[in-house]
Write an enzyme that holds these catalytic residues in place. Structure first.
Site, PDB file in Angstrom:
ATOM      1  N   ASP A   1     -23.272  26.841 138.325  1.00 50.64           N
ATOM      2  CA  ASP A   1     -24.625  26.408 138.665  1.00 50.64           C
ATOM      3  C   ASP A   1     -24.835  26.444 140.177  1.00 50.64           C
ATOM      4  O   ASP A   1     -23.963  26.016 140.938  1.00 50.64           O
ATOM      5  CB  ASP A   1     -24.815  24.967 138.144  1.00 50.64           C
TER       6      ASP A   1
ATOM      7  N   GLU B   1      -4.762  32.613 136.860  1.00 51.32           N
ATOM      8  CA  GLU B   1      -3.542  32.130 136.215  1.00 51.32           C
ATOM      9  C   GLU B   1      -3.671  32.193 134.695  1.00 51.32           C
ATOM     10  O   GLU B   1      -2.706  32.015 133.972  1.00 51.32           O
ATOM     11  CB  GLU B   1      -3.270  30.672 136.625  1.00 51.32           C
TER      12      GLU B   1
HETATM   13  C1  NOJ Z   1     -29.935  25.670 137.860  1.00 54.28           C
HETATM   14  C2  NOJ Z   1     -30.035  25.301 136.417  1.00 54.28           C
HETATM   15  O1  NOJ Z   1     -30.158  26.469 135.649  1.00 54.28           O
HETATM   16  C3  NOJ Z   1     -31.224  24.389 136.309  1.00 54.28           C
HETATM   17  O2  NOJ Z   1     -31.577  24.144 134.978  1.00 54.28           O
HETATM   18  C4  NOJ Z   1     -30.936  23.117 137.061  1.00 54.28           C
HETATM   19  O3  NOJ Z   1     -32.085  22.299 137.069  1.00 54.28           O
HETATM   20  C5  NOJ Z   1     -30.537  23.393 138.506  1.00 54.28           C
HETATM   21  N1  NOJ Z   1     -29.629  24.478 138.619  1.00 54.28           N
HETATM   22  C6  NOJ Z   1     -29.902  22.177 139.137  1.00 54.28           C
HETATM   23  O4  NOJ Z   1     -28.646  21.957 138.567  1.00 54.28           O
END
Ligand code: NOJ
Length: 525
Positions: free
Chosen positions: A192, A243
């Protein structure tokens, strides 16, 4: 060849996929019950959006415990069982990792609040005596004040404090989280906000002008994104992943500069990343060809396979986008007219295009049913912090409405206890069960195309050769013996040479063989 170089990855947003325990919210038992559907659809892997313990201030992207499953989804034991079941069905499973921020309920943040200014506990986050001018991606300032007067940084919701990645404990903790899930058998991670972990030292203000740039458009190194130091984190992570045999990363970076994007995909960093340039692109032959060329060149520099993404849980569903006058995704809009029949017709063609291009493909749950964005959800049921913070942007709930599996009335066999977001009544015509029985449905098209893709030696990773069929047509050959043609113009065009394998529409115009507008065909040559 490594599986991730040409995998078809199905994105499961667990709250909205299938509800196994009848509480109206999707869960692991629900996912497990639908594995035969996913196997028969023909996907190679699942990517599961966050399923960790979370107060759900941002749909699970606010993690309070990275080692535990949220009770709404099940238990750690359920997760382990699901990983095994996915593998037994011949598929792989990628989980989400959320390293930029935690939940404000995470024990580290709670300890930081309790310990007070200047404490070692606060050093794991970004606490300051005064905020800078950064804005949250969800609207409003990126800083919130705590009771003792200090401010903490949150690039997203106030319930998502940003971690300080200069802190060695933060680095060590995430390497240990990676191992925890690798040891449980996951095949990889979706990272993310992969480009935002590191902030510029001293947290300087952003130049004022850039404050106005919409969130999906900005680009390049800035005080709060795409810092060169972030790459060291991914080199360390790659050493951990290596790994374990056959595992892969997919990064979420909204970085459009090709050179900067490619840096994340160097051989000692991430394996793949989402191709948002393709997602954002207009339904236009020239624009798409440019994006494809740029994508291929960008990835070729570092030897990484491209990915082709049309939708996800953050953007307006493409069946809706493609039915609009302006088919690009620049930012979410909700008050423009949409011709949904046209949007679906184009979505069918886009599916064939994305599956024929070299590399890996992402299918967001419901794409295979042609689900549209839902705009008329009552405000009271909307949960997305994007909506809660500003209100002008309706947020992302409209692309997260629970899947209609069967039956004639909501919740359409999503579960036995309703659905956390109401499904439109007209989805009775879009249920998976109904579409399975209809050879002309979107689901039948996806199933056929994915079967052909799996059997066709020319598809997956590898080169392509453009064929010239006129201005409005995208056509390319892949060796051995395969052609894909997409008509984005307004007139029918003659069919290219070859035996049709799959078509997104009937291959006739005025009773003669032709590739009609907004249609695609795969041919064996
Ligand atoms: C990207 C994610 O896809 C989204 O849903 C989220 O709100 C933001 N990152 C923050 O984590």
């Amino acid at each position: 060849m490594s599986w991730w170089r040409d995998a078809v990855v199905y994105q499961v947003y667990p709250r909205s996929f299938a509800d196994g325990n009848g509480d109206g919210v999707g869960d692991i038992a629900g996912i497990e019950s639908r594995l035969p559907y996913l196997r028969d659809l023909g996907v190679d892997a699942l990517w599961i959006n966050p399923w960790y313990v979370s107060p759900m201030a941002d749909g699970g992207y606010d993690v309070a415990d990275y080692h535990m499953i949220d009770p709404v989804f099940g238990t750690l034991w359920d997760a382990e069982r699901l990983i095994g079941a996915v593998h037994r069905h011949g598929m792989r499973i990628i989980v989400d990792i959320v390293p930029n921020h935690t939940s404000d309920r995470h024990p580290w943040f709670q300890a930081a609040l309790a310990a007070g200014p200047g404490s070692p506990e606060r050093a794991r986050f970004h606490f300051r005596d005064a905020p800078n001018n950064w804005r949250s991606r969800f609207g409003g300032p990126a800083w919130s004040r705590v009771d003792d007067g200090q401010w903490y940084l949150h690039l997203f919701d106030a319930a998502q404090p940003d971690l300080n990645w200069d802190h060695p404990e933060v680095r060590a903790e995430f390497e240990s989280i990676l191992r925890f899930w690798l040891d449980r058998g996951v095949d990889g991670f979706r990272i993310d906000v992969a480009d935002r972990l590191v902030k510029q030292a001293g947290l300087p203000d952003r130049p004022e002008r850039e404050q106005l740039v919409p969130s999906y458009q900005d680009n390049g190194e800035q005080p709060d994104k795409d810092r060169p130091e972030v790459h060291e984190i991914y080199r360390a992570w790659r050493r951990v992943l290596d790994e374990y045999p056959d595992r892969a990363f997919v990064g979420e970076m909204w970085v459009t500069d090709p050179e900067r994007f490619a840096r994340y995909l160097r051989p000692d960093e991430l394996h793949t990343a989402f191709n948002f340039a393709f997602l954002k692109c207009a339904w236009d032959a020239r624009a798409l060809r440019e994006v494809v060329d740029r994508t291929l060149a960008t990835h070729a520099r570092v030897g990484a396979p491209p990915t082709w993404v049309l939708s996800n849980h953050d953007v307006t569903r493409h069946a809706t986008r493609y039915g609009r006058e302006d088919t690009r995704f620049v930012k979410r809009v909700h008050d423009v007219p949409t011709d949904l029949a046209l949007g679906r017709r184009r979505a069918r063609a886009a599916a064939l295009l994305s599956m024929a291009l070299p590399g890996s493909v992402y299918v967001y749950q419901g794409d295979e049913l042609g689900l549209p964005e839902v705009f008329d959800l009552p405000d009271a049921v909307r949960e997305d912090p994007v909506f809660r913070t500003g209100g002008r942007d309706l947020g992302r709930d409209g692309c997260r409405v629970p899947i209609p599996w069967g039956g004639d009335a909501p919740p359409f066999e999503f579960g036995t206890g309703g659905a956390w977001l109401p499904q439109p009544g007209e989805w009775r015509d879009l249920t998976a069960a109904r579409q399975l029985g209809d050879p002309a449905s979107m689901l039948s098209l996806y199933r056929l195309a994915l079967r052909v893709r799996r059997d066709e030696p020319a598809l997956g990773d590898g080169p392509l050769r453009w064929l010239e069929m006129g201005d409005g047509v995208l056509a390319f050959a892949r060796d051995p013996g395969f052609t894909c043609a997409v008509n984005l113009g307004v007139e029918p065009v003659p069919l290219p040479e070859g035996r049709p394998l799959v078509a997104s529409a009937e291959l006739t115009a005025d009773g003669e063989p032709a590739l009609p507008p907004d249609a695609a065909v795969w041919l064996s040559t």
